[in-house]
Scaffold this active site. Structure first.
Site, PDB file in Angstrom:
ATOM      1  N   ARG A   1       0.849  -1.202   0.000  1.00 56.95           N
ATOM      2  CA  ARG A   1       0.000   0.000   0.000  1.00 56.95           C
ATOM      3  C   ARG A   1       0.881   1.248   0.000  1.00 56.95           C
ATOM      4  NH1 ARG A   1      -1.458   1.588   4.712  1.00 56.95           N
ATOM      5  NH2 ARG A   1      -2.198  -0.435   5.414  1.00 56.95           N
TER       6      ARG A   1
ATOM      7  N   LYS B   1      -9.129   7.736 -18.630  1.00 58.74           N
ATOM      8  CA  LYS B   1      -9.498   8.272 -19.941  1.00 58.74           C
ATOM      9  C   LYS B   1      -8.289   8.245 -20.886  1.00 58.74           C
ATOM     10  CE  LYS B   1     -13.143   8.818 -17.445  1.00 58.74           C
ATOM     11  NZ  LYS B   1     -13.513  10.058 -16.775  1.00 58.74           N
TER      12      LYS B   1
HETATM   13  C1  LIG Z   1     -13.921  10.365 -15.488  1.00 59.94           C
HETATM   14  C2  LIG Z   1     -13.622  11.670 -14.903  1.00 59.94           C
HETATM   15  C3  LIG Z   1     -13.381  11.806 -13.535  1.00 59.94           C
HETATM   16  C4  LIG Z   1     -13.471  10.635 -12.560  1.00 59.94           C
HETATM   17  O1  LIG Z   1     -12.511   9.680 -12.825  1.00 59.94           O
HETATM   18  P1  LIG Z   1     -12.713   8.095 -12.538  1.00 59.94           P
HETATM   19  O2  LIG Z   1     -11.439   7.516 -13.016  1.00 59.94           O
HETATM   20  O3  LIG Z   1     -13.915   7.664 -13.327  1.00 59.94           O
HETATM   21  O4  LIG Z   1     -12.942   7.943 -11.083  1.00 59.94           O
HETATM   22  C5  LIG Z   1     -13.066  13.069 -13.053  1.00 59.94           C
HETATM   23  N1  LIG Z   1     -13.001  14.136 -13.881  1.00 59.94           N
HETATM   24  C6  LIG Z   1     -13.229  14.039 -15.196  1.00 59.94           C
HETATM   25  C7  LIG Z   1     -13.131  15.249 -16.053  1.00 59.94           C
HETATM   26  C8  LIG Z   1     -13.551  12.815 -15.757  1.00 59.94           C
HETATM   27  O5  LIG Z   1     -13.784  12.732 -17.068  1.00 59.94           O
END
Ligand SMILES: *Cc1c(COP(=O)(O)O)cnc(C)c1O
Length: 381
Positions: A46, A195
């Site tokens: 961790r 993303k």
């Molecule tokens: C997807 C997203 C998040 C959250 O991220 P996760 O990996 O889904 O927890 C935060 N901000 C933006 C702009 C996003 O597109």
């Protein structure tokens, strides 16, 4: 070193024990010590993991920063920043915030006495109106989700700094290839690695990046204390993903422009939201702070008929109907019923988010095929 070279090489050293060019997946929870306290810098996974370390170094390099810390999701990264605050502290945030962040602020942390204001920051000077002695943090997304509003990072950070307030930029949409907020005065960069950074729709992860040693120590403390760390296999996948970040984002931008050129001339389309359009209110700011304009596009249909929007959403073949963004494959989504359903309709409309708004995450397919797919879906109305 230029960006593409960093994307390929940063943070990754050949494995000292074998020469493996890729950092191994250190799938271990603990590390053997020669004698109590006599270890190689790794005690418990961790706290430290070599695969995660390599990724954190690579991410820091991409944002021209000293420190990066990874978390098990983008929301887990955001969560840690709010945990640095105290009851009574105020956060000023853009009003068309990522839906999950809005939910965390209003449904989780408001209960603990942290106050959140959601305001339009497209004119940076407006920030001054909202700052109070309790303001501790400015939370910026740019481009925003899903209206692709642009916030002037340099101007906002300068105003915040003058009052001793920190600025965080959620840089998920832009990626470090298009925009480096720390270079423009921000204190913390957050990414949903899920993303573009991972880029292949196969990992959920987040990170926080900073140049401040004091902030980094707080973040590291919370990363270890609260424990939302990513696993080594996921770190490996992201290390692999970012080696092509520059190639992918370049193509996302080329494809994005091709799709915008098609949409803005289609008689059924009312409005296209994309910072590369010269008609975008903050196009000049986008041109100054971004290297290109990205592959996220939103548009509305003429006539305000939600059923027509829903028909387009189920009428595409290449564009898959799904939440999320930033992968190699193109996605189509409906913020009002999907990503932003947790924001009340009244709040959504105040922020200009119509029920006919369609959001596209443009992938790296051939642009001709993407345009043809959208054309048949919209022409069918
Ligand atoms: C997807 C997203 C998040 C959250 O991220 P996760 O990996 O889904 O927890 C935060 N901000 C933006 C702009 C996003 O597109």
């Amino acid at each position: 070193m230029k960006f593409g070279t960093k994307a390929v090489h940063a943070g990754v050293e050949p494995d000292p024990s074998t020469g493996a060019i890729m950092t191994p997946i250190f799938q271990t929870s603990t590390y053997v010590q020669a004698a109590p306290g006599d270890h190689k810098g790794y005690e418990y996974a961790r706290t430290q993991n070599p695969t995660r370390d390599a990724l954190q170094s690579a991410l820091a390099a991409l944002e021209n920063a000293k420190y990066a810390s990874c978390f098990s999701s983008g929301m887990a990264a955001a969560d840690v920043i709010i945990k640095t605050l105290n009851p009574g502290d105020e956060v000023i945030s853009v009003n068309d915030l990522y839906g999950g962040t809005y939910r965390m602020f209003t449904k989780v942390y408001a209960r603990f006495g942290v106050k959140f204001r959601f305001v339009d920051l497209s004119n940076a000077e407006d920030l001054k109106k909202y700052i109070t002695p309790a303001t501790k943090l400015i939370w910026v997304e740019t481009p925003t989700n899903p209206l692709l509003n642009i916030v002037d990072i340099q101007a906002i950070s300068a105003i915040a700094k003058a009052s001793g307030i920190l600025t965080l930029v959620d840089n998920t949409f832009a990626t470090p290839y298009l925009q480096n907020p720390l270079d423009q005065g921000a204190d913390i960069v957050m990414h949903s690695i899920t993303k573009y950074l991972a880029g292949h729709s196969d990992v959920v992860m987040g990170c926080l990046i900073t140049n401040s040693q004091a902030l980094h120590e707080q973040i590291r403390f919370l990363q270890n204390s609260c424990g939302a760390v990513p696993g080594p296999q996921d770190c490996f996948l992201v290390l692999r993903g970012i080696k092509t970040l520059h190639l992918r984002v370049r193509q996302h931008c080329i494809n994005g422009k091709a799709v915008v050129d098609f949409l803005k001339n289609h008689p059924k389309v009312e409005k296209v939201y994309w910072p590369g359009l010269t008609t975008h209110v903050n196009h000049e700011v986008a041109k100054r702070q971004m290297r290109d304009f990205g592959g996220m596009i939103s548009f509305t249909l003429k006539g305000d008929n939600i059923d027509e929007a829903l028909k387009v959403l189920s009428g595409t073949h290449l564009f898959a109907l799904a939440e999320s963004l930033g992968g190699v494959e193109s996605l189509i989504g409906h913020p009002a019923t999907m990503t932003h359903a947790s924001i009340p309709k009244e709040e959504r409309e105040k922020a200009g988010l119509k029920d006919t708004l369609i959001r596209l995450s443009i992938g790296v397919e051939d642009p001709e095929d993407l345009v043809a797919d959208l054309k048949q879906a919209i022409d069918a109305l």
